[in-house]
Design an enzyme around this catalytic site. Structure first.
Site, PDB file in Angstrom:
ATOM      1  N   HIS A 120       0.842  -1.194   0.000  1.00 38.48           N
ATOM      2  CA  HIS A 120       0.000   0.000   0.000  1.00 38.48           C
ATOM      3  C   HIS A 120       0.880   1.246   0.000  1.00 38.48           C
ATOM      4  CE1 HIS A 120      -2.852   3.046   1.359  1.00 38.48           C
ATOM      5  NE2 HIS A 120      -3.807   2.242   0.950  1.00 38.48           N
ATOM      6  N   GLU A 192      -4.458   1.775  -6.898  1.00 34.62           N
ATOM      7  CA  GLU A 192      -4.908   2.846  -6.016  1.00 34.62           C
ATOM      8  C   GLU A 192      -4.030   4.075  -6.233  1.00 34.62           C
ATOM      9  OE1 GLU A 192      -6.822   1.096  -2.117  1.00 34.62           O
ATOM     10  OE2 GLU A 192      -4.664   0.749  -2.117  1.00 34.62           O
TER      11      GLU A 192
END
Length: 278
Positions: A120, A192
């Site tokens: 992430h 993302e």
């Protein structure tokens, strides 16, 4: 037709009581949907009769990634036969050792995890994660039979230079280096963009996502388990995001932290899946 993945990561939120309440609500909802019972489970220690009869919405694979402290609680509430996959937000590439503060993939699996979130952008920015460490973590997850959920995404500066597609393909290729076709087929990729996530994020338009997903689709469509989008996903844009070519799911933050929001996302995905079958 591929399954639509609908999942959420809770980041550093929710107490054990809040996690138990969210998981109990989801378990009972899926039990209701399946026609099972909704026996009360206030302690959250065992799955109810309804959980054992639970099924996921047609064409949808739900998953939830709580904080580490809530992993076993959510696992116990959902039950062994739950259609909801459980994940962890990070795991070390070594199986054991002197890695203070870290959690290994075997430990995550022992706590009930089936998915490992890897790479992430917050981990990359604040904890120094690199393409090489994501590669090691992907390999560790696969070695122990867990699904790597590889997160990739570019900054606003990269986007403004027109380099989004090249940047995310390089991130993905580095993390997935050396995998054979069978291993690659067990990977899920979540795109993302950094400029679209978090409280300060700006929701991406469908038009902005066409090129990145075209690039990801050309490289990985039919080769990985899913190509997900995450970044300011909400109830107003979820259907449009699922309509983008090569998008096979959503990885959601705040909207899904409320159980009602997550259930509505499942409903939207189920309707989209039904529309693709007709």
């Amino acid at each position: 037709m591929s399954t639509l993945w609908i999942g959420t990561s809770w980041k550093m939120t929710k107490t054990l009581a809040e996690a138990r309440a969210w998981a109990t609500g989801l378990r009972d909802h899926l039990g209701d949907t399946a026609g099972g019972g909704t026996a009360s489970d206030s302690a959250g220690d065992t799955a109810s009769d309804g959980a054992r009869g639970a099924t996921a919405p047609s064409g949808v694979q739900p998953f939830v990634i709580p904080s580490f402290t809530a992993t076993t609680t959510v696992s116990e509430v959902l039950g062994e036969d739950s259609p909801v996959l459980l994940g962890v937000q990070n795991a070390h590439w070594e199986d054991a050792g002197a890695w203070t503060g870290e959690v290994s993939v075997p430990q995550a699996k022992d706590a009930g995890a089936q998915i490992v979130e890897i790479g992430h952008s917050e981990r990359r920015e604040h904890f120094g994660e690199t393409v090489e460490t994501t590669r090691r973590k992907v390999a560790a997850a696969l070695r122990h039979g867990l699904t790597p959920l590889l997160c990739i995404g570019e900054s606003a500066e990269v986007k403004e230079r027109g380099g989004s597609s090249a940047f995310i393909l390089e991130q993905a290729a580095g993390a997935l280096q050396g995998l054979d076709a069978g291993e690659l087929a067990r990977v899920v990729i979540a795109y993302e963009p950094i400029w679209a996530i978090g409280e300060a994020g700006r929701p991406a338009t469908a038009e902005e996502l066409v090129a990145p997903f075209a690039a990801l689709g050309a490289a990985y469509s039919g080769k990985v388990s899913g190509l997900l989008y995450g970044g300011s996903v909400n109830l107003d844009n979820a259907a449009d995001l699922l309509g983008i070519e090569h998008v096979s799911g959503l990885f959601v933050g705040r909207t899904a932290w409320r159980l009602e929001g997550y259930l509505e996302l499942l409903r939207i995905a189920e309707a989209h899946a039904a529309g693709r079958r007709t």
